[in-house]
Structure formats: structure tokens, C-alpha cells
Scaffold this motif. Structure first.
Motif, PDB file in Angstrom:
ATOM      1  N   THR A  15       0.829  -1.202   0.000  1.00 27.73           N
ATOM      2  CA  THR A  15       0.000   0.000   0.000  1.00 27.73           C
ATOM      3  C   THR A  15       0.864   1.252   0.000  1.00 27.73           C
ATOM      4  O   THR A  15       0.662   2.172  -0.800  1.00 27.73           O
ATOM      5  CB  THR A  15      -0.921   0.003   1.245  1.00 27.73           C
ATOM      6  N   GLN A  16       1.850   1.292   0.893  1.00 29.89           N
ATOM      7  CA  GLN A  16       2.710   2.470   0.986  1.00 29.89           C
ATOM      8  C   GLN A  16       3.613   2.611  -0.241  1.00 29.89           C
ATOM      9  O   GLN A  16       3.871   3.724  -0.700  1.00 29.89           O
ATOM     10  CB  GLN A  16       3.526   2.443   2.281  1.00 29.89           C
ATOM     11  N   ALA A  17       4.075   1.488  -0.785  1.00 31.45           N
ATOM     12  CA  ALA A  17       4.915   1.543  -1.994  1.00 31.45           C
ATOM     13  C   ALA A  17       4.140   2.199  -3.132  1.00 31.45           C
ATOM     14  O   ALA A  17       4.674   3.042  -3.863  1.00 31.45           O
ATOM     15  CB  ALA A  17       5.397   0.153  -2.393  1.00 31.45           C
ATOM     16  N   ALA A  18       2.863   1.856  -3.283  1.00 34.75           N
ATOM     17  CA  ALA A  18       2.036   2.436  -4.350  1.00 34.75           C
ATOM     18  C   ALA A  18       1.858   3.938  -4.147  1.00 34.75           C
ATOM     19  O   ALA A  18       1.947   4.721  -5.099  1.00 34.75           O
ATOM     20  CB  ALA A  18       0.682   1.737  -4.407  1.00 34.75           C
ATOM     21  N   LEU A  19       1.633   4.362  -2.905  1.00 29.27           N
ATOM     22  CA  LEU A  19       1.460   5.791  -2.623  1.00 29.27           C
ATOM     23  C   LEU A  19       2.762   6.563  -2.845  1.00 29.27           C
ATOM     24  O   LEU A  19       2.761   7.661  -3.410  1.00 29.27           O
ATOM     25  CB  LEU A  19       0.962   5.987  -1.194  1.00 29.27           C
ATOM     26  N   LEU A  20       3.884   5.995  -2.427  1.00 32.42           N
ATOM     27  CA  LEU A  20       5.183   6.645  -2.627  1.00 32.42           C
ATOM     28  C   LEU A  20       5.525   6.723  -4.112  1.00 32.42           C
ATOM     29  O   LEU A  20       6.065   7.724  -4.582  1.00 32.42           O
ATOM     30  CB  LEU A  20       6.282   5.901  -1.871  1.00 32.42           C
ATOM     31  N   ASP A  25       6.608   9.771  -8.550  1.00 34.94           N
ATOM     32  CA  ASP A  25       6.512   9.462  -9.977  1.00 34.94           C
ATOM     33  C   ASP A  25       7.601   8.475 -10.418  1.00 34.94           C
ATOM     34  O   ASP A  25       8.346   8.706 -11.370  1.00 34.94           O
ATOM     35  CB  ASP A  25       6.569  10.742 -10.816  1.00 34.94           C
ATOM     36  N   ILE A  26       7.678   7.377  -9.671  1.00 31.03           N
ATOM     37  CA  ILE A  26       8.616   6.291  -9.970  1.00 31.03           C
ATOM     38  C   ILE A  26       7.865   4.969  -9.840  1.00 31.03           C
ATOM     39  O   ILE A  26       6.840   4.913  -9.158  1.00 31.03           O
ATOM     40  CB  ILE A  26       9.842   6.313  -9.014  1.00 31.03           C
ATOM     41  N   PRO A  27       8.349   3.903 -10.480  1.00 33.64           N
ATOM     42  CA  PRO A  27       7.630   2.636 -10.367  1.00 33.64           C
ATOM     43  C   PRO A  27       7.844   1.946  -9.016  1.00 33.64           C
ATOM     44  O   PRO A  27       8.932   2.002  -8.450  1.00 33.64           O
ATOM     45  CB  PRO A  27       8.227   1.797 -11.497  1.00 33.64           C
ATOM     46  N   ALA A  28       6.770   1.344  -8.521  1.00 31.69           N
ATOM     47  CA  ALA A  28       6.861   0.458  -7.360  1.00 31.69           C
ATOM     48  C   ALA A  28       7.094  -0.933  -7.933  1.00 31.69           C
ATOM     49  O   ALA A  28       6.314  -1.414  -8.755  1.00 31.69           O
ATOM     50  CB  ALA A  28       5.579   0.494  -6.543  1.00 31.69           C
ATOM     51  N   ILE A  29       8.186  -1.548  -7.508  1.00 23.91           N
ATOM     52  CA  ILE A  29       8.571  -2.839  -8.068  1.00 23.91           C
ATOM     53  C   ILE A  29       8.501  -3.903  -6.975  1.00 23.91           C
ATOM     54  O   ILE A  29       9.288  -3.884  -6.035  1.00 23.91           O
ATOM     55  CB  ILE A  29       9.997  -2.766  -8.663  1.00 23.91           C
ATOM     56  N   LEU A  83      11.682  -0.670  -4.385  1.00 20.31           N
ATOM     57  CA  LEU A  83      11.720  -2.129  -4.384  1.00 20.31           C
ATOM     58  C   LEU A  83      11.004  -2.656  -3.145  1.00 20.31           C
ATOM     59  O   LEU A  83      11.337  -2.278  -2.018  1.00 20.31           O
ATOM     60  CB  LEU A  83      13.168  -2.620  -4.357  1.00 20.31           C
ATOM     61  N   ASP A  84      10.043  -3.542  -3.353  1.00 21.57           N
ATOM     62  CA  ASP A  84       9.267  -4.160  -2.281  1.00 21.57           C
ATOM     63  C   ASP A  84       9.479  -5.673  -2.356  1.00 21.57           C
ATOM     64  O   ASP A  84       9.169  -6.292  -3.363  1.00 21.57           O
ATOM     65  CB  ASP A  84       7.791  -3.791  -2.489  1.00 21.57           C
ATOM     66  N   GLY A  85      10.025  -6.250  -1.307  1.00 21.41           N
ATOM     67  CA  GLY A  85      10.216  -7.701  -1.276  1.00 21.41           C
ATOM     68  C   GLY A  85      11.625  -8.131  -1.637  1.00 21.41           C
ATOM     69  O   GLY A  85      11.883  -9.318  -1.825  1.00 21.41           O
ATOM     70  N   TYR A  86      12.528  -7.195  -1.711  1.00 21.74           N
ATOM     71  CA  TYR A  86      13.913  -7.495  -2.066  1.00 21.74           C
ATOM     72  C   TYR A  86      14.766  -6.363  -1.529  1.00 21.74           C
ATOM     73  O   TYR A  86      14.366  -5.206  -1.662  1.00 21.74           O
ATOM     74  CB  TYR A  86      14.068  -7.578  -3.584  1.00 21.74           C
ATOM     75  N   PRO A  87      15.880  -6.650  -0.912  1.00 22.43           N
ATOM     76  CA  PRO A  87      16.478  -7.954  -0.627  1.00 22.43           C
ATOM     77  C   PRO A  87      15.840  -8.612   0.603  1.00 22.43           C
ATOM     78  O   PRO A  87      15.279  -7.932   1.443  1.00 22.43           O
ATOM     79  CB  PRO A  87      17.941  -7.603  -0.355  1.00 22.43           C
TER      80      PRO A  87
END
Length: 192
Positions: A15-20, A25-29, A83-87
Motif C-alpha cells: 500500500t505504501q509503496a504504491a502511494l510513494l 513518480d517512480i515505479p513500485a517494483i 523495491l518491495d520484497g527485495y532484498p
């Protein structure tokens, strides 16, 4: 802005990755999304990942690293990413360091969302109910949180020592948490 977002399952990283991502204006990966995309589109990396997941095995670090490196090298990620879920382990931290050096990029910050154990259990149980996720049983949830505490949480110390860690309470209203993260990030990155 190049960010990692870390924290235990159920803390609200996605949720926070999408808002950030929208704010900067960068991709949430999400590594999970990358895997699903590569598998669905039958890319060479996706087919290799499928050879493990079909057998119920974890995808090895080397392949995970390759998939992340491939994604960070895409055009939409040139000016930044989250990056979400890495490392997820120390070997992946070293691999990410090498990737960034090769790409001529640097990590700006690591957002660590925190929440009490009982809140995480409650959120994940609610998510399982709302989304009908059969993999979110109390036993599986407890195992995931235990794995996070043992393998991933220690990585926060690495980033704290590097002066990159931005810790934020993940309990509260979604927009308030997002505002807190943005304020802390802006203050931290500008202070360098």
C-alpha cells in the motif's frame, strides 16, 4: 529517488509503496509481481523460475537477482524506483549493491515499516478473509513472520549502519503513515 521498503508481512508495504510511487513518480517494483509477469509472459527468466515454483521450491537467489537486475534496467526505472520484497537476505544485499554499482546508481533510503506482532496477525487474518487467500492460515502467517524476523529483519541493521534507514510506525491511517514517510524521506535525502 531509489528506495527499498521493508517490514514484516501485513505491515502495509504494498500500500505504501504504491502511494510513494505516485508521489515521487517512480515505479513500485514488487519481486512477486516481477516473477508473475515473467512467468505469465514465458520469458526465459520466467520459465526458469517456473521450473522451481512448479516443484514447490523457492527460486534461488541467483535467479531472483537476475530478475531484479533486469527490471531495474528497464526504461521506466532510470530515474528511480521503490523495491518491495527485495532484498530478503544478506546475499541479496550484496547482489543489490553490485547491481547498483554496475548501473551507476545509489540507494537513497530504506523505509522500514514497523507494527506490533498482534497487529500484523490481525491484519493478515483480515486480508485472508477479505481476499479468500488460502495461504494466509494462522500457521502460515506465524511461519512467515518468524522467517522475516530471522532472515530479513537483520538486514535493517546493515542499512542503519549505512545511514539509510528511515523507520516509520506502520499503525494508523494510511494517508498519515504515507505523509510521515514522505516527510522523513525528504528531510533525510535533503540532509545528505
Amino acid at each position: 529517488m531509489r528506495l527499498l521498503i521493508m517490514g514484516p508481512q501485513g505491515v502495509g508495504k504494498g500500500t505504501q509503496a504504491a502511494l510513494l510511487a505516485a508521489h515521487y513518480d517512480i515505479p513500485a517494483i514488487s519481486t512477486g509481481d516481477i516473477f508473475r509477469y515473467n512467468i505469465k509472459n514465458k520469458t526465459p527468466l520466467g520459465l526458469e523460475a517456473l521450473s522451481y515454483t512448479d516443484k514447490g521450491e523457492l527460486v534461488p537467489d541467483e535467479l531472483t537477482n537476475s530478475i531484479v537486475k533486469d527490471r531495474l534496467g528497464q526504461d521506466d526505472a532510470v530515474d528511480g524506483w521503490i523495491l518491495d520484497g527485495y532484498p530478503r537476505n544478506a546475499a541479496q544485499v550484496a547482489a543489490l549493491d553490485a547491481m547498483l554499482a554496475e548501473l551507476g546508481q545509489k540507494l537513497d533510503a530504506v523505509v522500514a515499516l514497523e507494527a506490533p506482532h498482534d497487529v500484523l496477525l490481525e491484519r493478515m487474518a483480515k486480508r485472508a478473509q477479505e481476499q479468500g487467500r488460502s495461504d494466509d492460515t494462522p500457521e502460515v502467517i506465524a511461519k512467515r513472520l518468524e522467517t522475516y524476523a530471522k532472515e530479513t529483519a537483520p538486514l535493517l541493521d546493515i542499512y542503519r549502519e549505512r545511514g539509510l534507514l528511515v523507520a516509520v510506525d506502520g499503525v494508523g491511517e494510511i494517508d498519515e503513515i504515507s505523509d510521515t514517510i514522505i516527510a522523513k524521506l525528504d528531510a533525510t535525502v535533503k540532509a545528505r
